[in-house]
Motif scaffolding. Structure first.
Motif, PDB file in Angstrom:
ATOM      1  N   ASP A 118       1.560   1.389  -4.587  1.00 41.76           N
ATOM      2  CA  ASP A 118       2.528   0.541  -3.878  1.00 41.76           C
ATOM      3  C   ASP A 118       3.912   0.676  -4.516  1.00 41.76           C
ATOM      4  O   ASP A 118       4.913   0.761  -3.824  1.00 41.76           O
ATOM      5  CB  ASP A 118       2.109  -0.935  -3.940  1.00 41.76           C
ATOM      6  CG  ASP A 118       0.864  -1.215  -3.117  1.00 41.76           C
ATOM      7  OD1 ASP A 118       0.539  -0.372  -2.263  1.00 41.76           O
ATOM      8  OD2 ASP A 118       0.219  -2.255  -3.349  1.00 41.76           O
ATOM      9  N   ASP A 119       3.926   0.637  -5.864  1.00 44.55           N
ATOM     10  CA  ASP A 119       5.196   0.721  -6.579  1.00 44.55           C
ATOM     11  C   ASP A 119       5.069   1.587  -7.820  1.00 44.55           C
ATOM     12  O   ASP A 119       4.034   1.577  -8.474  1.00 44.55           O
ATOM     13  CB  ASP A 119       5.654  -0.679  -7.018  1.00 44.55           C
ATOM     14  CG  ASP A 119       6.359  -1.415  -5.897  1.00 44.55           C
ATOM     15  OD1 ASP A 119       7.334  -0.869  -5.362  1.00 44.55           O
ATOM     16  OD2 ASP A 119       5.886  -2.527  -5.547  1.00 44.55           O
ATOM     17  N   LYS A 176       3.019   8.063  -2.986  1.00 39.41           N
ATOM     18  CA  LYS A 176       2.325   7.738  -1.738  1.00 39.41           C
ATOM     19  C   LYS A 176       1.072   6.902  -1.992  1.00 39.41           C
ATOM     20  O   LYS A 176       0.716   6.048  -1.179  1.00 39.41           O
ATOM     21  CB  LYS A 176       1.908   9.029  -0.999  1.00 39.41           C
ATOM     22  CG  LYS A 176       3.033   9.828  -0.418  1.00 39.41           C
ATOM     23  CD  LYS A 176       3.733   9.127   0.727  1.00 39.41           C
ATOM     24  CE  LYS A 176       3.029   9.348   2.038  1.00 39.41           C
ATOM     25  NZ  LYS A 176       3.850   8.827   3.175  1.00 39.41           N
ATOM     26  N   THR A 204      -3.819  -7.320  -7.980  1.00 34.79           N
ATOM     27  CA  THR A 204      -3.045  -6.087  -8.152  1.00 34.79           C
ATOM     28  C   THR A 204      -3.454  -5.363  -9.435  1.00 34.79           C
ATOM     29  O   THR A 204      -3.581  -5.989 -10.487  1.00 34.79           O
ATOM     30  CB  THR A 204      -1.533  -6.424  -8.212  1.00 34.79           C
ATOM     31  OG1 THR A 204      -1.168  -7.072  -6.988  1.00 34.79           O
ATOM     32  CG2 THR A 204      -0.681  -5.175  -8.385  1.00 34.79           C
ATOM     33  N   GLY A 261      -6.548  -3.918  -1.042  1.00 31.51           N
ATOM     34  CA  GLY A 261      -6.309  -4.078   0.398  1.00 31.51           C
ATOM     35  C   GLY A 261      -7.079  -5.230   1.008  1.00 31.51           C
ATOM     36  O   GLY A 261      -7.922  -5.822   0.414  1.00 31.51           O
ATOM     37  N   THR A 281       1.764   0.122  -9.683  1.00 30.68           N
ATOM     38  CA  THR A 281       0.944  -0.993  -9.214  1.00 30.68           C
ATOM     39  C   THR A 281       0.391  -0.719  -7.816  1.00 30.68           C
ATOM     40  O   THR A 281       0.994   0.014  -7.038  1.00 30.68           O
ATOM     41  CB  THR A 281       1.761  -2.311  -9.136  1.00 30.68           C
ATOM     42  OG1 THR A 281       2.756  -2.176  -8.131  1.00 30.68           O
ATOM     43  CG2 THR A 281       2.431  -2.646 -10.461  1.00 30.68           C
ATOM     44  N   LYS A 282      -0.765  -1.315  -7.556  1.00 27.41           N
ATOM     45  CA  LYS A 282      -1.329  -1.260  -6.205  1.00 27.41           C
ATOM     46  C   LYS A 282      -2.156  -2.516  -5.952  1.00 27.41           C
ATOM     47  O   LYS A 282      -2.975  -2.902  -6.784  1.00 27.41           O
ATOM     48  CB  LYS A 282      -2.212  -0.023  -6.029  1.00 27.41           C
ATOM     49  CG  LYS A 282      -2.608   0.204  -4.577  1.00 27.41           C
ATOM     50  CD  LYS A 282      -3.429   1.468  -4.446  1.00 27.41           C
ATOM     51  CE  LYS A 282      -3.911   1.697  -3.037  1.00 27.41           C
ATOM     52  NZ  LYS A 282      -2.840   2.136  -2.122  1.00 27.41           N
ATOM     53  N   ARG A 283      -1.877  -3.128  -4.808  1.00 25.18           N
ATOM     54  CA  ARG A 283      -2.641  -4.326  -4.426  1.00 25.18           C
ATOM     55  C   ARG A 283      -3.946  -3.924  -3.771  1.00 25.18           C
ATOM     56  O   ARG A 283      -4.005  -2.935  -3.045  1.00 25.18           O
ATOM     57  CB  ARG A 283      -1.836  -5.144  -3.412  1.00 25.18           C
ATOM     58  CG  ARG A 283      -1.077  -6.298  -4.036  1.00 25.18           C
ATOM     59  CD  ARG A 283      -0.466  -7.155  -2.954  1.00 25.18           C
ATOM     60  NE  ARG A 283      -1.431  -8.097  -2.408  1.00 25.18           N
ATOM     61  CZ  ARG A 283      -1.122  -8.970  -1.461  1.00 25.18           C
ATOM     62  NH1 ARG A 283       0.087  -9.009  -0.943  1.00 25.18           N
ATOM     63  NH2 ARG A 283      -2.029  -9.822  -1.026  1.00 25.18           N
TER      64      ARG A 283
END
Lengths: 136, 111
Positions: A115-116, A112, A71, A136, A132-134
């Motif tokens: 993720d959060d 959009k 992440t 893919g 945060t963004k995981r």
């Protein structure tokens, strides 16, 4: 988590996007995801400069950008006015051309694309935005 | 960001290169406003060499489209929108507000 302090000016957006791209690339994100992360960070920083620091010329913005496992975690700390993205009204994306809202779009894109998005405002320490963004 | 313009009899062609963000969008908006102020409302924007555009650029497109379409006097159309930018425009719900073309000849010829 290492922090970089940027002058809170639009002409530093390029460097903010570069910082995010470097971390994301090293973290194994795809080109498409890197573009999204850069856009989200740009929109977040632009809002801080435009709204939190409205009328302030010598302000600064602390940014950190790190991988935690799979992440990416981007934080932005400012000491301007509180500006909570969650309180910005969602723009009506179906409205006719004449009724389209000009504002609110940046925050909408941020939410959009990530993720959060968390926001904490503290009258002593300032405002902290965490996105945060995981992978893919 | 770099903008070049070409005036045709029926429309104006703008080519915008590089990056449009909060730092450069005011100049982008100004050059579009200038065309409108000169009563030029049929506008083609060639995005083939555009690398990046944030919502600050989207706002300039929206304001110009609104002004161009007023009284049915014209329209702003887009050419060769790069994939990443198209995806962001789509997320913003903007794709339905602008006609898009694959090449400038077709876009200029549409006016």
């Amino acid at each position: 988590m290492p922090k970089i302090t940027f002058p809170a000016r639009f002409d530093f957006l390029d460097e903010i996007r570069d910082l995010v791209a470097k971390t994301a690339r090293e973290g194994g994100f795809t080109d498409k995801a890197i573009y999204s992360l850069q856009l989200a960070a740009d929109e977040a920083a632009s809002n801080i400069i435009e709204h939190a620091y409205e009328g302030v010329t010598d302000a600064s913005l602390d940014i950190s950008c790190d991988m935690q496992g799979d992440t990416i975690v981007i934080t932005m700390h400012d000491t301007g006015k509180s500006f909570d993205p969650a309180k910005v009204k969602k723009p009506n994306l179906k409205a006719d051309l004449s009724d389209r809202q000009i504002g609110g779009l940046g925050v909408y894109l941020m939410r959009k694309l990530m993720d959060d998005v968390f926001y904490e405002s503290n009258s002593t320490t300032g405002n902290l935005l965490t996105m945060t963004k995981r992978r893919g | 960001m770099e903008i070049t313009t070409q005036e045709f009899k029926h429309c104006d062609l703008f080519k915008v290169k590089g990056r449009v963000d909060s730092s450069t969008a005011p100049d982008f908006a100004k050059s579009l406003e200038k065309a409108n102020n000169d009563s030029r409302f049929k506008i083609v924007i060639d995005m083939s060499e555009l690398e990046y555009m944030s919502s600050a650029g989207f706002r300039a497109l929206l304001a110009t489209q609104r002004n161009c379409k007023k009284y049915n006097r014209g329209e702003l159309v887009l050419v060769s929108v790069p994939e990443r930018i198209r995806e962001a425009l789509e997320l913003a719900g903007f794709t339905e507000l602008f006609k898009t073309f694959d090449d400038t000849v077709a876009a200029v010829g549409s006016f």
